[in-house]
Design a protein around this motif. Structure first.
Motif, PDB file in Angstrom:
ATOM      1  N   VAL A 129       0.847  -1.190   0.000  1.00  0.00           N
ATOM      2  CA  VAL A 129       0.000   0.000   0.000  1.00  0.00           C
ATOM      3  C   VAL A 129       0.883   1.241   0.000  1.00  0.00           C
ATOM      4  N   ARG A 130       0.252   2.378  -0.320  1.00  0.00           N
ATOM      5  CA  ARG A 130       0.945   3.662  -0.255  1.00  0.00           C
ATOM      6  C   ARG A 130       0.136   4.601   0.618  1.00  0.00           C
ATOM      7  N   ILE A 131       0.798   5.271   1.542  1.00  0.00           N
ATOM      8  CA  ILE A 131       0.127   6.238   2.406  1.00  0.00           C
ATOM      9  C   ILE A 131      -0.025   7.552   1.640  1.00  0.00           C
ATOM     10  N   LEU A 132      -1.265   8.029   1.543  1.00  0.00           N
ATOM     11  CA  LEU A 132      -1.547   9.292   0.873  1.00  0.00           C
ATOM     12  C   LEU A 132      -1.499  10.466   1.839  1.00  0.00           C
ATOM     13  N   GLU A 133      -1.981  10.213   3.067  1.00  0.00           N
ATOM     14  CA  GLU A 133      -2.044  11.296   4.042  1.00  0.00           C
ATOM     15  C   GLU A 133      -2.172  10.701   5.432  1.00  0.00           C
ATOM     16  N   ALA A 134      -1.604  11.391   6.410  1.00  0.00           N
ATOM     17  CA  ALA A 134      -1.760  11.017   7.820  1.00  0.00           C
ATOM     18  C   ALA A 134      -2.351  12.210   8.555  1.00  0.00           C
ATOM     19  N   ARG A 135      -3.471  12.000   9.239  1.00  0.00           N
ATOM     20  CA  ARG A 135      -4.126  13.111   9.913  1.00  0.00           C
ATOM     21  C   ARG A 135      -4.624  12.673  11.289  1.00  0.00           C
ATOM     22  N   PHE A 158      -4.027  14.266  26.738  1.00  0.00           N
ATOM     23  CA  PHE A 158      -4.608  14.360  25.400  1.00  0.00           C
ATOM     24  C   PHE A 158      -4.809  12.957  24.841  1.00  0.00           C
ATOM     25  N   GLN A 159      -5.817  12.837  24.006  1.00  0.00           N
ATOM     26  CA  GLN A 159      -6.087  11.561  23.348  1.00  0.00           C
ATOM     27  C   GLN A 159      -6.869  11.814  22.068  1.00  0.00           C
ATOM     28  N   GLY A 160      -6.737  10.896  21.147  1.00  0.00           N
ATOM     29  CA  GLY A 160      -7.415  11.054  19.871  1.00  0.00           C
ATOM     30  C   GLY A 160      -7.135   9.883  18.963  1.00  0.00           C
ATOM     31  N   THR A 161      -7.128  10.140  17.654  1.00  0.00           N
ATOM     32  CA  THR A 161      -6.979   9.078  16.663  1.00  0.00           C
ATOM     33  C   THR A 161      -6.049   9.528  15.547  1.00  0.00           C
ATOM     34  N   LEU A 162      -5.169   8.607  15.143  1.00  0.00           N
ATOM     35  CA  LEU A 162      -4.369   8.790  13.941  1.00  0.00           C
ATOM     36  C   LEU A 162      -5.037   8.009  12.815  1.00  0.00           C
ATOM     37  N   GLU A 163      -5.275   8.676  11.694  1.00  0.00           N
ATOM     38  CA  GLU A 163      -5.856   8.008  10.530  1.00  0.00           C
ATOM     39  C   GLU A 163      -4.913   8.154   9.347  1.00  0.00           C
ATOM     40  N   CYS A 164      -4.591   7.013   8.724  1.00  0.00           N
ATOM     41  CA  CYS A 164      -3.763   7.013   7.526  1.00  0.00           C
ATOM     42  C   CYS A 164      -4.639   6.689   6.319  1.00  0.00           C
ATOM     43  N   LEU A 165      -4.690   7.601   5.347  1.00  0.00           N
ATOM     44  CA  LEU A 165      -5.427   7.370   4.104  1.00  0.00           C
ATOM     45  C   LEU A 165      -4.525   6.632   3.124  1.00  0.00           C
ATOM     46  N   LEU A 166      -5.056   5.578   2.501  1.00  0.00           N
ATOM     47  CA  LEU A 166      -4.267   4.698   1.645  1.00  0.00           C
ATOM     48  C   LEU A 166      -4.816   4.692   0.220  1.00  0.00           C
ATOM     49  N   ASP A 167      -3.992   4.229  -0.722  1.00  0.00           N
ATOM     50  CA  ASP A 167      -4.424   4.114  -2.124  1.00  0.00           C
ATOM     51  C   ASP A 167      -4.942   2.706  -2.411  1.00  0.00           C
ATOM     52  N   ASP A 168      -5.510   2.061  -1.426  1.00  0.00           N
ATOM     53  CA  ASP A 168      -5.960   0.674  -1.561  1.00  0.00           C
ATOM     54  C   ASP A 168      -7.484   0.635  -1.477  1.00  0.00           C
ATOM     55  N   GLU A 169      -8.145   0.038  -2.490  1.00  0.00           N
ATOM     56  CA  GLU A 169      -9.604  -0.003  -2.504  1.00  0.00           C
ATOM     57  C   GLU A 169     -10.161  -0.874  -1.381  1.00  0.00           C
ATOM     58  N   GLY A 170      -9.473  -1.972  -1.077  1.00  0.00           N
ATOM     59  CA  GLY A 170      -9.962  -2.853  -0.014  1.00  0.00           C
ATOM     60  C   GLY A 170      -9.796  -2.254   1.363  1.00  0.00           C
ATOM     61  N   SER A 171      -8.741  -1.457   1.550  1.00  0.00           N
ATOM     62  CA  SER A 171      -8.486  -0.799   2.838  1.00  0.00           C
ATOM     63  C   SER A 171      -8.144   0.659   2.561  1.00  0.00           C
ATOM     64  N   PRO A 172      -9.157   1.489   2.340  1.00  0.00           N
ATOM     65  CA  PRO A 172      -8.885   2.887   1.994  1.00  0.00           C
ATOM     66  C   PRO A 172      -8.285   3.699   3.137  1.00  0.00           C
ATOM     67  N   SER A 173      -8.456   3.239   4.375  1.00  0.00           N
ATOM     68  CA  SER A 173      -7.867   3.947   5.513  1.00  0.00           C
ATOM     69  C   SER A 173      -7.680   2.982   6.670  1.00  0.00           C
ATOM     70  N   VAL A 174      -6.800   3.367   7.576  1.00  0.00           N
ATOM     71  CA  VAL A 174      -6.564   2.574   8.784  1.00  0.00           C
ATOM     72  C   VAL A 174      -6.367   3.549   9.929  1.00  0.00           C
ATOM     73  N   ARG A 175      -6.884   3.178  11.109  1.00  0.00           N
ATOM     74  CA  ARG A 175      -6.879   4.092  12.236  1.00  0.00           C
ATOM     75  C   ARG A 175      -6.262   3.412  13.463  1.00  0.00           C
ATOM     76  N   ALA A 176      -5.720   4.254  14.350  1.00  0.00           N
ATOM     77  CA  ALA A 176      -5.209   3.788  15.649  1.00  0.00           C
ATOM     78  C   ALA A 176      -5.412   4.924  16.658  1.00  0.00           C
ATOM     79  N   SER A 177      -5.804   4.560  17.860  1.00  0.00           N
ATOM     80  CA  SER A 177      -5.974   5.566  18.912  1.00  0.00           C
ATOM     81  C   SER A 177      -4.603   5.960  19.465  1.00  0.00           C
ATOM     82  N   LEU A 178      -4.551   7.123  20.084  1.00  0.00           N
ATOM     83  CA  LEU A 178      -3.300   7.599  20.672  1.00  0.00           C
ATOM     84  C   LEU A 178      -3.622   8.375  21.962  1.00  0.00           C
TER      85      LEU A 178
END
Length: 385
Positions: free
Chosen positions: A311-317, A360-380
């Protein structure tokens, strides 16, 4: 002559010339512990010449057994058990209780005390329950487990208990169980272990798979490894299994130690965690304590678990309250294809100096160029001080 420890048939077959020597040594031990007339005197021992000896015989490896030793205080004064000294972790005293002379409620000893565990009145009785756990014993070998009891009696100040056991283990699993780890949901996963006989030239055999829990699929394949037979057991978790932790079992039938019948049972544990095809390790991401003046960082990794997938990471927010200053830098780890895709990506999360003190707490979301897994998230989470 007192009863001698029992060894299974394979020991006699393996060391036929040593059996008479072993019997002579055990017989010599039998007369070295005579019953005292005063102090803590054993009640109704199996062998009056060895009142502190007990033979559990041959047990299945992993089994725990116990024996109760009873003693009467024949001293004219109270006797206190001062301390207990097992020679190995496989042996421990489960309980000690004292019954007053003539009967009455038993008084429990405090096994947590380093000294002065329990006191027995003159004419009273001490019951001591001793347990042996064969998990801590080397399998397929004779074990004489020693327990020393120290008292303040002038007649029995030191008592040495001998507990014999033969922990029989017909089969050895390598590894000990099947741990599939993180299994991607769309792909499934499998793992194999080898089953070996517990000792060389054993006639014991694994016969068949009897039962499998859940939706695990299992296969058993015997293989000749040199002069010994091993059995390869494979467990497969099929695709599209529900997310979450799984614990299943595979029950096998085996012969006895002589290679006969199919009444033996061998239970194999299977562990797995079904996860999305792309995950972030670790989840949650811990910053720990963040310096308000210096800032801090946390490291994580994005992984594509399906074999061959990239996969390729498009953006991390980020999402959450108070985490606006956070930044994330990412880079591929290992082979990168012509489209910039990789199966692993490093994630460097940075908490800069000047963040508001507090949690502080929240979520990291990585947007991917993969149709099956367009994004993946993890809490922080983290704390600024």
């Amino acid at each position: 002559m007192p009863p001698l420890p029992h060894a299974p048939a394979w020991v006699k077959r393996s060391w036929p010339g040593r059996a008479p020597v072993l019997l002579m040594v055990l017989a010599a031990f039998a007369g070295c512990d005579s019953q005292p007339q005063l102090g803590l005197v054993a009640q109704n021992p199996v062998d009056a010449k060895r009142p502190h000896f007990h033979d559990f015989g041959t047990l299945e490896f992993g089994q725990e057994v116990q024996r109760t030793f009873s003693f009467e205080n024949t001293d004219p004064v109270p006797v206190t058990v001062l301390s207990l000294h097992p020679a190995c972790t496989c042996t421990r005293v489960r309980s000690m209780s004292a019954v007053p002379p003539g009967g009455g409620p038993a008084v429990k000893g405090d096994l947590g005390m380093a000294e002065n565990i329990i006191s027995i009145q003159p004419g009273g009785t001490l019951d001591m329950v001793v347990a042996v756990n064969t998990k801590s014993i080397r399998p397929n070998s004779d074990s004489l487990n020693i327990l020393r009891v120290r008292t303040d009696s002038k007649n029995t100040p030191f008592m040495t208990f001998e507990l014999h056991v033969f922990a029989e283990k017909l089969f050895t699993l390598s590894p000990a169980d099947l741990r599939l780890g993180d299994v991607p949901m769309s792909h499934g996963g499998s793992k194999r272990l080898s089953i070996l006989t517990g000792y060389p030239n054993s006639p014991a055999e694994v016969v068949a798979i009897l039962e499998v829990t859940g939706d695990i699929e299992a296969t058993l394949q015997p293989t000749l490894a040199g002069t010994e037979v091993r059995w390869d057991l494979t467990a497969t978790l099929p695709p599209l299994t529900d997310l979450g932790i799984r614990h299943e079992t595979i029950l096998l039938s085996t012969t006895d130690d002589a290679g006969e019948g199919d009444e033996g049972r061998l239970l194999v544990h299977v562990w797995a965690r079904v996860v999305p095809d792309v995950i972030i390790r670790a989840d949650p991401i811990h910053f720990g304590l963040v310096s308000a003046t210096e800032g801090s960082q946390a490291l994580a990794e994005l992984q594509a678990l399906v074999p061959g997938a990239r996969v390729r990471i498009l953006e991390a927010r980020f999402e959450g309250t108070g985490i606006e200053p956070l930044k994330c830098e990412y880079a591929p780890i290992g082979y990168v294809d012509s489209e910039g895709r990789c199966d692993r990506w490093s994630l460097n999360l940075q908490a800069p100096a000047g963040m508001t003190p507090g949690r502080f707490q929240g979520t990291l979301e990585c947007l991917l160029d993969d149709e099956g897994s367009p994004s993946v998230r993890a809490s922080l989470q983290g704390i600024v001080r």
